[in-house]
Design a protein around this motif. Structure first.
Motif, PDB file in Angstrom:
ATOM      1  N   SER A  53       0.823  -1.217   0.000  1.00 38.68           N
ATOM      2  CA  SER A  53       0.000   0.000   0.000  1.00 38.68           C
ATOM      3  C   SER A  53       0.855   1.264   0.000  1.00 38.68           C
ATOM      4  O   SER A  53       0.486   2.266  -0.629  1.00 38.68           O
ATOM      5  CB  SER A  53      -0.982   0.006   1.173  1.00 38.68           C
ATOM      6  N   ALA A  54       2.016   1.243   0.644  1.00 42.50           N
ATOM      7  CA  ALA A  54       2.897   2.419   0.630  1.00 42.50           C
ATOM      8  C   ALA A  54       3.390   2.708  -0.787  1.00 42.50           C
ATOM      9  O   ALA A  54       3.476   3.868  -1.199  1.00 42.50           O
ATOM     10  CB  ALA A  54       4.077   2.230   1.585  1.00 42.50           C
ATOM     11  N   ALA A  55       3.689   1.671  -1.545  1.00 45.23           N
ATOM     12  CA  ALA A  55       4.131   1.861  -2.930  1.00 45.23           C
ATOM     13  C   ALA A  55       2.992   2.431  -3.781  1.00 45.23           C
ATOM     14  O   ALA A  55       3.215   3.289  -4.633  1.00 45.23           O
ATOM     15  CB  ALA A  55       4.624   0.541  -3.513  1.00 45.23           C
ATOM     16  N   LEU A  56       1.760   1.968  -3.553  1.00 49.41           N
ATOM     17  CA  LEU A  56       0.611   2.524  -4.271  1.00 49.41           C
ATOM     18  C   LEU A  56       0.397   3.994  -3.913  1.00 49.41           C
ATOM     19  O   LEU A  56       0.098   4.810  -4.778  1.00 49.41           O
ATOM     20  CB  LEU A  56      -0.659   1.737  -3.962  1.00 49.41           C
ATOM     21  N   ARG A  57       0.554   4.317  -2.634  1.00 47.88           N
ATOM     22  CA  ARG A  57       0.422   5.728  -2.225  1.00 47.88           C
ATOM     23  C   ARG A  57       1.511   6.588  -2.860  1.00 47.88           C
ATOM     24  O   ARG A  57       1.266   7.711  -3.272  1.00 47.88           O
ATOM     25  CB  ARG A  57       0.448   5.839  -0.708  1.00 47.88           C
ATOM     26  N   ALA A  58       2.726   6.067  -2.961  1.00 49.77           N
ATOM     27  CA  ALA A  58       3.816   6.808  -3.610  1.00 49.77           C
ATOM     28  C   ALA A  58       3.503   7.013  -5.085  1.00 49.77           C
ATOM     29  O   ALA A  58       3.762   8.090  -5.648  1.00 49.77           O
ATOM     30  CB  ALA A  58       5.143   6.058  -3.434  1.00 49.77           C
ATOM     31  N   LEU A  59       2.925   6.002  -5.735  1.00 53.26           N
ATOM     32  CA  LEU A  59       2.519   6.121  -7.133  1.00 53.26           C
ATOM     33  C   LEU A  59       1.441   7.202  -7.280  1.00 53.26           C
ATOM     34  O   LEU A  59       1.500   8.033  -8.185  1.00 53.26           O
ATOM     35  CB  LEU A  59       2.004   4.779  -7.646  1.00 53.26           C
ATOM     36  N   ALA A  60       0.467   7.198  -6.384  1.00 58.07           N
ATOM     37  CA  ALA A  60      -0.594   8.208  -6.425  1.00 58.07           C
ATOM     38  C   ALA A  60      -0.021   9.607  -6.203  1.00 58.07           C
ATOM     39  O   ALA A  60      -0.401  10.559  -6.885  1.00 58.07           O
ATOM     40  CB  ALA A  60      -1.659   7.895  -5.375  1.00 58.07           C
ATOM     41  N   ALA A  62       3.052  10.594  -6.888  1.00 59.29           N
ATOM     42  CA  ALA A  62       3.803  10.950  -8.095  1.00 59.29           C
ATOM     43  C   ALA A  62       2.855  11.355  -9.219  1.00 59.29           C
ATOM     44  O   ALA A  62       3.135  12.300  -9.968  1.00 59.29           O
ATOM     45  CB  ALA A  62       4.684   9.780  -8.529  1.00 59.29           C
ATOM     46  N   ALA A  63       1.713  10.670  -9.342  1.00 63.74           N
ATOM     47  CA  ALA A  63       0.733  11.013 -10.377  1.00 63.74           C
ATOM     48  C   ALA A  63       0.154  12.409 -10.112  1.00 63.74           C
ATOM     49  O   ALA A  63      -0.026  13.202 -11.051  1.00 63.74           O
ATOM     50  CB  ALA A  63      -0.378   9.973 -10.430  1.00 63.74           C
ATOM     51  N   LEU A  64      -0.128  12.730  -8.864  1.00 64.33           N
ATOM     52  CA  LEU A  64      -0.624  14.073  -8.527  1.00 64.33           C
ATOM     53  C   LEU A  64       0.427  15.139  -8.825  1.00 64.33           C
ATOM     54  O   LEU A  64       0.110  16.221  -9.332  1.00 64.33           O
ATOM     55  CB  LEU A  64      -1.043  14.132  -7.056  1.00 64.33           C
ATOM     56  N   GLU A  65       1.682  14.840  -8.518  1.00 67.66           N
ATOM     57  CA  GLU A  65       2.766  15.779  -8.821  1.00 67.66           C
ATOM     58  C   GLU A  65       2.879  15.985 -10.332  1.00 67.66           C
ATOM     59  O   GLU A  65       3.007  17.120 -10.809  1.00 67.66           O
ATOM     60  CB  GLU A  65       4.085  15.266  -8.257  1.00 67.66           C
ATOM     61  N   ALA A  66       2.821  14.895 -11.098  1.00 67.05           N
ATOM     62  CA  ALA A  66       2.911  14.995 -12.552  1.00 67.05           C
ATOM     63  C   ALA A  66       1.747  15.803 -13.117  1.00 67.05           C
ATOM     64  O   ALA A  66       1.935  16.639 -14.009  1.00 67.05           O
ATOM     65  CB  ALA A  66       2.936  13.594 -13.174  1.00 67.05           C
TER      66      ALA A  66
END
Length: 82
Positions: A53-60, A62-66
Motif C-alpha cells: 500500500s505504501a508503494a501505491l500511495r507513492a505512485l498516487a 507521483a501522479a498528482l505531482e505529474a
C-alpha cells in the motif's frame, strides 16, 4: 517492482479501474488488488499484494505531482500564446 519497461501515452479518455480479489484458498492464496489503466489499444495492469500500500500511495503522489506539473506547463504555454 518486477522488471518491465514500457511506455504509453495517457489520453484524455484514459480509463482506470480497481478490482479487489479476495483470497479464496484455491487459485488466489492471498488477496490482491488489480489497478488497470488503459484505453482502446493499450492496457496496463498493476497487481498489488498485501504490504504494498505504501508503494501505491507513492505512485498516487507521483501522479498528482505529474498532473500539477502538466497544469503548470499548460498554464505557462497558454499565457505565452495568449
Amino acid at each position: 517492482m518486477k522488471t518491465l519497461t514500457t511506455s504509453a501515452h495517457i489520453e484524455p479518455d484514459t480509463k482506470t479501474r480497481v478490482t479487489a480479489f479476495a483470497a479464496d484458498g484455491g487459485r488466489f492464496s492471498e488477496p490482491f488488488i488489480s489497478l488497470r489503466i488503459g484505453g482502446d489499444l493499450v492496457e496496463i495492469a498493476l497487481i498489488a499484494r498485501p504490504g504494498t500500500s505504501a508503494a501505491l500511495r507513492a505512485l498516487a503522489t507521483a501522479a498528482l505531482e505529474a498532473a500539477g506539473l502538466l497544469d503548470t506547463m499548460t498554464a505557462d504555454t497558454s499565457e505565452v500564446q495568449g
